[in-house]
Design a protein around this motif. Structure first.
Motif, short mmCIF file in Angstrom:
data_model
loop_
_atom_site.label_atom_id
_atom_site.label_comp_id
_atom_site.label_asym_id
_atom_site.label_seq_id
_atom_site.Cartn_x
_atom_site.Cartn_y
_atom_site.Cartn_z
N LEU A 174 0.69 1.04 -0.25
CA LEU A 174 -0.12 -0.17 -0.38
C LEU A 174 -1.43 0.16 -1.09
O LEU A 174 -2.06 1.18 -0.83
CB LEU A 174 -0.40 -0.77 1.00
CG LEU A 174 0.85 -1.19 1.80
CD1 LEU A 174 0.48 -1.59 3.22
CD2 LEU A 174 1.57 -2.34 1.10
N ASP B 91 -4.06 -4.65 -1.69
CA ASP B 91 -3.31 -4.95 -0.48
C ASP B 91 -4.20 -4.81 0.75
O ASP B 91 -4.15 -5.63 1.67
CB ASP B 91 -2.10 -4.02 -0.35
CG ASP B 91 -1.09 -4.17 -1.46
OD1 ASP B 91 -0.83 -5.32 -1.89
OD2 ASP B 91 -0.55 -3.15 -1.92
N SER C 27 0.96 -9.29 -0.85
CA SER C 27 0.80 -8.09 -0.03
C SER C 27 1.64 -8.14 1.24
O SER C 27 2.13 -7.11 1.71
CB SER C 27 -0.68 -7.89 0.33
OG SER C 27 -1.45 -7.64 -0.83
N LYS D 237 5.12 -7.23 0.29
CA LYS D 237 5.15 -5.80 0.00
C LYS D 237 5.16 -4.99 1.30
O LYS D 237 5.96 -4.06 1.48
CB LYS D 237 3.94 -5.44 -0.86
CG LYS D 237 3.94 -4.03 -1.44
CD LYS D 237 2.74 -3.91 -2.39
CE LYS D 237 2.58 -2.50 -2.93
NZ LYS D 237 1.38 -2.40 -3.82
#
Length: 341
Positions: A200, A204, A319, A322
């Motif tokens: 990340l 993020d 984010s 993800k």
């Protein structure tokens, strides 16, 4: 040597495929009413408890950040004259291990110090029960938790998104591993390391920190900023004086009120960008919030999200997808989210 190369390459491909196996239409044929069933469970819980959205979002985050695995493989090239080193980062994160109950001598994640204040597990249990009635043995607890976290945001006025699905439930849950979670006292270097280990980015980090727009913090998580900050100062000088005074009034130095604390922002049941606006006004709760202003990159992102709800929403969705796609360690579909099969 060729065999070593083939085995290592297979390992790399296996890791890659396990991480990329999620799909937004994973249950379209096997459990078409899944999403509406989970949403109904979250809605019902929210009618009786306004803290449910923050609890579900935090629960999902704490699930996804556990059990980081770093695999370093040295792969000989086909002509065997050189060695190529590959560092693969994966995680057994989003596998519903946070939902497992402690058993015997094993203390599960939910009983680790950072997770003692987690609550609303019953929402996931109720959703799972309803889903099992429709599609027995098909949907993982990990997917239900990911969907519930999305619904928590959307039903609080935030954005919605297509949740990639297909996670499997993990069988390992250890309280000791909750030490891997980022702490509210972390500085920017510690935060960056924690997030980068999970693939990340700094964007993020700042976007996901915006989840602090929902919820409540107990005194113990920010006591370091309002009492005995350092050897010469009692209060963190980065706090706005009147705001620090208000925190000290609800959290005195020797606080004995069990659930004393403060809301994470001024609209703590609404998903908006107030968190970033307050951060710029020196009215953040955690040291880790304040840390976002100590790096030019993260400070610029804070300013961007504070000035645009849309920019924040878009970044948060990206984010969240993800983060919630960090998978690979699950191996089963639990019938009861509290126990392995």
């Amino acid at each position: 040597m060729a065999a070593v190369f083939a085995l290592a390459l297979f390992t790399l491909l296996s890791i890659s495929s396990s991480v990329n196996a999620l799909s937004s239409n994973y249950y379209d044929k096997t459990c078409p009413r899944l999403e509406s069933t989970v949403t109904s469970a979250v809605k019902k819980a929210m009618k009786n408890d306004r803290t449910v959205p923050a609890a579900l979002l935090r629960m999902h985050f704490h699930d996804c950040f556990i059990r980081v695995i770093i695999l370093i493989i040295s792969i000989p090239t086909p002509n065997l004259q050189h060695t190529s080193t590959h560092e693969c980062r994966t995680s057994f994160g989003c596998d519903a291990s946070v939902l497992l109950a402690s058993k015997g001598k094993n203390q599960a994640e939910k009983d680790g110090p950072p997770n003692i204040s987690l609550h609303a597990f019953y929402v996931i249990d109720n959703a799972k029960k309803a889903v099992e009635a429709l599609c027995p043995g098909v949907v993982s607890c990990a997917d239900i938790l990911a969907l519930a976290a999305r619904d928590a945001v959307a039903l609080s006025g935030g954005p919605t998104w297509q949740v990639p699905k297909g996670r499997k439930d993990g069988r390992i849950s250890k309280a000791t591993e909750t030490r891997q979670l980022p702490f509210p006292t972390f500085n920017i270097s510690q935060l960056q390391q924690s997030f980068s280990q999970r693939g990340l980015s700094l964007e993020d980090l700042v976007a996901l920190s915006g989840g602090h727009t929902l919820g409540f913090a107990h005194c113990s998580s920010f006591q370091n900023r309002i009492h005995s900050f350092n050897t010469s100062l009692d209060i963190d000088p980065s706090l706005y004086p009147s705001f620090a005074a208000s925190l000290r009034s609800v959290c005195p130095a020797h606080n004995k009120v069990k659930n004393a604390g403060a809301n994470l922002d001024s609209t703590n049941t609404i998903f908006d960008n107030a968190y970033y606006k307050l951060l710029l006004q020196k009215k953040s709760i955690f040291s880790s919030d304040q840390a976002l202003l100590t790096s030019p990159t993260t400070k610029s992102l804070v300013s961007k999200f504070a000035s645009s709800q849309k920019e924040f929403n878009d970044a948060f969705v990206k984010s969240m997808i993800k983060m919630s796609s960090i998978t690979g360690g699950g191996s089963e579909i639990r019938l009861d989210c509290k126990f392995v099969r």
